[in-house]
Structures are given as C-alpha cells and as structure tokens.
Design a protein around this motif. Structure first.
Motif, PDB file in Angstrom:
ATOM      1  N   ASN A 155      45.012  54.586  39.767  1.00 47.62           N
ATOM      2  CA  ASN A 155      44.872  53.745  38.649  1.00 47.62           C
ATOM      3  C   ASN A 155      45.195  52.095  38.931  1.00 47.62           C
ATOM      4  OD1 ASN A 155      44.629  52.509  35.837  1.00 47.62           O
ATOM      5  ND2 ASN A 155      46.531  53.317  35.258  1.00 47.62           N
ATOM      6  N   PRO A 156      44.338  51.392  38.787  1.00 50.32           N
ATOM      7  CA  PRO A 156      43.183  51.370  38.281  1.00 50.32           C
ATOM      8  C   PRO A 156      42.073  52.168  39.122  1.00 50.32           C
ATOM      9  CG  PRO A 156      43.476  49.051  39.022  1.00 50.32           C
ATOM     10  CD  PRO A 156      44.705  49.879  39.144  1.00 50.32           C
ATOM     11  N   PRO A 157      40.782  52.386  38.511  1.00 47.88           N
ATOM     12  CA  PRO A 157      39.997  53.294  39.597  1.00 47.88           C
ATOM     13  C   PRO A 157      39.442  52.585  40.590  1.00 47.88           C
ATOM     14  CG  PRO A 157      38.990  52.795  37.522  1.00 47.88           C
ATOM     15  CD  PRO A 157      40.436  52.212  37.275  1.00 47.88           C
ATOM     16  N   LEU A 158      38.995  53.322  41.670  1.00 47.91           N
ATOM     17  CA  LEU A 158      38.356  52.901  42.813  1.00 47.91           C
ATOM     18  C   LEU A 158      36.860  52.843  42.287  1.00 47.91           C
ATOM     19  CD1 LEU A 158      41.061  53.387  44.201  1.00 47.91           C
ATOM     20  CD2 LEU A 158      39.753  54.109  46.114  1.00 47.91           C
ATOM     21  N   ASN A 159      36.222  51.741  43.345  1.00 48.56           N
ATOM     22  CA  ASN A 159      34.976  51.719  43.214  1.00 48.56           C
ATOM     23  C   ASN A 159      33.841  52.525  44.096  1.00 48.56           C
ATOM     24  OD1 ASN A 159      34.475  49.205  41.357  1.00 48.56           O
ATOM     25  ND2 ASN A 159      35.580  48.209  43.012  1.00 48.56           N
ATOM     26  N   GLY A 160      34.737  52.834  45.068  1.00 48.38           N
ATOM     27  CA  GLY A 160      33.842  53.995  46.024  1.00 48.38           C
ATOM     28  C   GLY A 160      34.058  54.106  47.354  1.00 48.38           C
ATOM     29  N   LYS A 161      33.758  52.652  47.702  1.00 46.58           N
ATOM     30  CA  LYS A 161      33.577  52.448  49.307  1.00 46.58           C
ATOM     31  C   LYS A 161      35.014  52.051  50.119  1.00 46.58           C
ATOM     32  CE  LYS A 161      29.378  53.078  49.920  1.00 46.58           C
ATOM     33  NZ  LYS A 161      28.499  54.098  50.820  1.00 46.58           N
ATOM     34  N   GLU A 162      36.224  51.872  49.321  1.00 45.18           N
ATOM     35  CA  GLU A 162      37.559  51.312  49.441  1.00 45.18           C
ATOM     36  C   GLU A 162      37.861  52.363  51.003  1.00 45.18           C
ATOM     37  OE1 GLU A 162      37.432  50.456  45.243  1.00 45.18           O
ATOM     38  OE2 GLU A 162      36.608  51.848  46.495  1.00 45.18           O
ATOM     39  N   VAL A 163      38.398  51.444  52.049  1.00 47.21           N
ATOM     40  CA  VAL A 163      39.244  51.975  52.744  1.00 47.21           C
ATOM     41  C   VAL A 163      40.459  50.907  53.040  1.00 47.21           C
ATOM     42  CG1 VAL A 163      37.501  52.740  54.241  1.00 47.21           C
ATOM     43  CG2 VAL A 163      37.915  50.603  54.699  1.00 47.21           C
ATOM     44  N   HIS A 164      41.635  51.376  53.575  1.00 45.12           N
ATOM     45  CA  HIS A 164      42.836  50.465  53.722  1.00 45.12           C
ATOM     46  C   HIS A 164      42.688  49.156  54.319  1.00 45.12           C
ATOM     47  CE1 HIS A 164      44.553  54.657  53.471  1.00 45.12           C
ATOM     48  NE2 HIS A 164      44.751  54.177  52.324  1.00 45.12           N
ATOM     49  N   ASN A 165      43.197  48.006  53.824  1.00 47.36           N
ATOM     50  CA  ASN A 165      43.073  46.683  54.470  1.00 47.36           C
ATOM     51  C   ASN A 165      44.157  46.775  55.357  1.00 47.36           C
ATOM     52  OD1 ASN A 165      45.553  46.003  53.036  1.00 47.36           O
ATOM     53  ND2 ASN A 165      44.326  44.865  51.589  1.00 47.36           N
ATOM     54  N   LYS A 166      44.414  45.443  56.093  1.00 47.75           N
ATOM     55  CA  LYS A 166      45.445  45.378  57.144  1.00 47.75           C
ATOM     56  C   LYS A 166      46.999  45.903  56.629  1.00 47.75           C
ATOM     57  CE  LYS A 166      46.061  40.382  56.495  1.00 47.75           C
ATOM     58  NZ  LYS A 166      47.309  40.625  55.953  1.00 47.75           N
ATOM     59  N   ASP A 167      46.751  45.616  55.286  1.00 53.23           N
ATOM     60  CA  ASP A 167      48.341  45.844  54.582  1.00 53.23           C
ATOM     61  C   ASP A 167      48.437  47.472  54.193  1.00 53.23           C
ATOM     62  OD1 ASP A 167      49.574  43.135  54.942  1.00 53.23           O
ATOM     63  OD2 ASP A 167      48.273  42.722  53.142  1.00 53.23           O
ATOM     64  N   GLY A 168      47.461  48.024  54.444  1.00 55.47           N
ATOM     65  CA  GLY A 168      47.589  49.530  54.020  1.00 55.47           C
ATOM     66  C   GLY A 168      47.143  49.577  52.536  1.00 55.47           C
ATOM     67  N   ALA A 169      46.549  48.679  51.725  1.00 57.32           N
ATOM     68  CA  ALA A 169      46.289  48.789  50.327  1.00 57.32           C
ATOM     69  C   ALA A 169      44.710  48.677  50.299  1.00 57.32           C
ATOM     70  CB  ALA A 169      46.834  47.620  49.585  1.00 57.32           C
ATOM     71  N   TYR A 170      44.302  49.355  49.161  1.00 52.53           N
ATOM     72  CA  TYR A 170      42.590  49.148  48.610  1.00 52.53           C
ATOM     73  C   TYR A 170      42.725  47.774  47.798  1.00 52.53           C
ATOM     74  CZ  TYR A 170      42.043  54.146  49.576  1.00 52.53           C
ATOM     75  OH  TYR A 170      41.998  55.236  50.217  1.00 52.53           O
ATOM     76  N   GLU A 171      41.616  47.242  48.210  1.00 54.30           N
ATOM     77  CA  GLU A 171      41.269  45.796  47.324  1.00 54.30           C
ATOM     78  C   GLU A 171      40.771  46.121  46.167  1.00 54.30           C
ATOM     79  OE1 GLU A 171      42.226  43.032  48.433  1.00 54.30           O
ATOM     80  OE2 GLU A 171      42.380  43.401  50.815  1.00 54.30           O
TER      81      GLU A 171
END
Length: 132
Positions: free
Chosen positions: A110-126
C-alpha cells in the motif's frame, strides 16, 4: 470479480525477476485493478541477503514456505521467519532480509504497485513505474 491463477499471471508477464538475482515476484493484483493495494507471491532465493527500505510503501509479508530472518536496522533486532510468520513494515522500516532456504512469501503493498517495479539504489520501489 477478478480471478487469476499464479500460473496464468506468470505466463501473462506479471512475473518480475530482480536484476540482482535475489528474488522473483508474480504480481497478482496491481494498481490498475483499483483495489487500493497490490498482492504478490514472491520467491526469495536461498542465500539472498539484501537491504530494503520501502520509503514510499507499507508492506505486509506472510511466509508460506522456507526459512530466513529479517533484521530491522534502526535497532538491530533480528526476527526469525518460518512458515506461518507474518511481518509488517508499518513504519517504512529499513531492513535486511536473509533467506536460509528458498522462501515463498505472500506480500501486500500500500499504495499498490504498477507492476514492473524493482528496487532502486535505496532498496525502495518508486511510486511511478511502468505498468504491466
């Protein structure tokens, strides 16, 4: 009503494999399903040991199979993970996840992911990412 199977979701391109080789995630429910959260079945590969920090999302994780541990970096506490364990990252907790064996996890974002996310350099999803 929305009905999907894990196998069909994988065939439909909803299975995302992390570039770092730590996990794969089949996104069964996403933002465009308009439910207010996303639901994934994620496999954490044996030997994975990586840091995450979901700055933009809250996550709840239920372990279906496998064993590992999660360490919260703010206080250094380590919690075992085994089938039947749930952990909830309710404070955008910076953490390390370690898999002693392959782990199957049911994850809600939450909030929902869009689908293609992978972790960024900080270990987060955009918050904005490509949709499936």
């Amino acid at each position: 009503m929305i009905v999907r199977t894990l196998q069909q979701a994988e065939k439909d391109g909803r299975k995302i494999i992390s570039p770092d080789g730590n996990w794969d995630s089949t996104r069964l429910l996403l933002k465009d399903d308009n439910m207010g959260f996303s639901f994934h079945i994620t496999t954490i590969y044996k030997g994975a040991d990586f840091q995450m920090h979901y700055q933009n999302h809250l996550e709840s994780v239920y372990c279906i199979s496998g064993e590992g541990e999660i360490e919260t970096l703010a206080d250094g506490k380590v919690y075992p993970i085994a089938p039947g364990t749930v952990y909830i990252l309710d404070k955008h907790d910076k953490h390390v996840l370690r898999a002693f064996s392959e782990m199957k996890m049911a994850c809600v974002f939450n909030p929902p992911l869009n689908g293609k996310e992978v972790h960024n350099k900080d270990g987060a999803y955009e918050l904005t990412a490509e949709t499936i």
